[in-house]
Design a protein around this motif. Structure first.
Motif: not given
Length: 314
Positions: A161-170, A269-270, A294-304
């Motif tokens: 499912p879609y879960f928005f979080h801002p794009y922060t380059p690594f 990807v992380d 890339y779709q922002p998602i969240q897995v086990d409480g972590k943004n991916k």
């Protein structure tokens, strides 16, 4: 005759007595002047001191010698003051909290020392690379259980499912550069890789192509094979095989080497490196990296991020 002799004798006696009297008076005077016997005889008439010739216009030196005074804090530290020069001010003072203007770092240029070799990077020469060979998404064999997001005549498939979080380059470190980044020289660790009769240069997870007297970071060419990839590569599961992900590039193990492959739809990807673009499609925000969404998602409480399969709506 006798009277004359008597007169002469009397005169001689008077002269002798007078002389004795005068000598006695002179001796007494000398004793008084000498202070009781230990004094120094000074001539009665006195002597004048010789004249001292001094220059009429004596000039004092303009420079005062340096002086050293003990420290006022009682620590015994000595503070030495520099010699004072007349009508001169010292304008060149060094303040420990002041930076030398000649040492100002230009934010547009980087000088990174890598393995004893200097890279002269000029960001002002960044260019846009139109190389989409590694942005073609491979279809996954796993069937999508979720309906796609449809907008503008396209369908966007995702397993999560879609879960928005801002794009922060690594940040991958100083040796990694985004696509379009120009460098004047390469490190001695760079190797030449030939793909479809085209020569590339690979160094620590970044692929380069010759450009304008230097080298420009480009998308990794599909099929490019190297013996080693950075130790920080993430192992990702595509549903069928494991891929290795680093800095926006995917690799598959090929014997003892690693081959560049396109991203597989559904791969998680992380993080995403610099060079992506956050785009709004309808009510959804994706991150577009090259031509891959890339779709922002969240897995086990972590943004991916999940690789999206984009299809034209028929």
């Amino acid at each position: 005759m006798k009277n004359i002799n008597k007169t002469i004798r009397k005169a001689a006696l008077v002269c002798l007595v007078g002389s004795f009297f005068l000598i006695s008076i002179d001796s007494l005077a000398q004793r008084r002047v000498g202070g009781g016997g230990g004094g120094v005889h000074r001539p009665s008439g006195g002597t004048q001191r010789p004249a001292v010739n001094r220059p009429s216009n004596q000039t004092r030196p303009a420079t005062r010698p340096a002086t050293t005074r003990p420290g006022s804090n009682g620590s015994g530290t000595k503070i030495t003051r520099p010699a004072n020069t007349s009508n001169t001010r010292i304008n060149n003072r060094t303040n420990s909290g002041t930076r030398n203007s000649n040492n100002t770092i230009n934010s547009g240029n980087r000088n990174t020392n890598i393995s004893g070799n200097t890279r002269n990077v000029d960001r002002s020469r960044d260019i846009t690379i139109n190389n989409n060979r590694n942005t073609v998404v491979r279809r996954n064999t796993v069937v999508y259980a979720r309906p796609p997001y449809v907008y503008g005549g396209y369908r966007y498939h995702a397993y999560n499912p879609y879960f928005f979080h801002p794009y922060t380059p690594f940040y991958y470190g100083p040796v990694w550069h985004p696509w379009g980044f120009f460098v004047a020289t390469l490190a001695v660790t760079a190797i030449v890789v030939s793909v479809e009769s085209t020569q590339y240069h690979y160094d620590q997870g970044v692929w380069y192509a010759p450009s304008n007297g230097g080298y420009t970071a480009v998308p990794a060419p599909v099929g490019g094979t190297v013996n080693n990839i950075p130790s920080g590569a993430q192992t990702v599961n595509t549903g069928t095989v494991n891929n290795y992900y680093y800095g926006g590039t995917y690799y598959e193990k090929d014997g003892s080497s690693y081959k560049v492959v396109p991203p597989t739809a559904g791969t998680i990807v992380d993080n995403l490196p610099e060079g992506g673009e956050e785009v709004t499609i309808g009510n959804v925000k994706y991150v577009k990296f090259g031509e891959t969404y890339y779709q922002p998602i969240q897995v086990d409480g972590k943004n991916k991020y999940e690789v999206v399969l984009v299809e034209k709506d028929s």
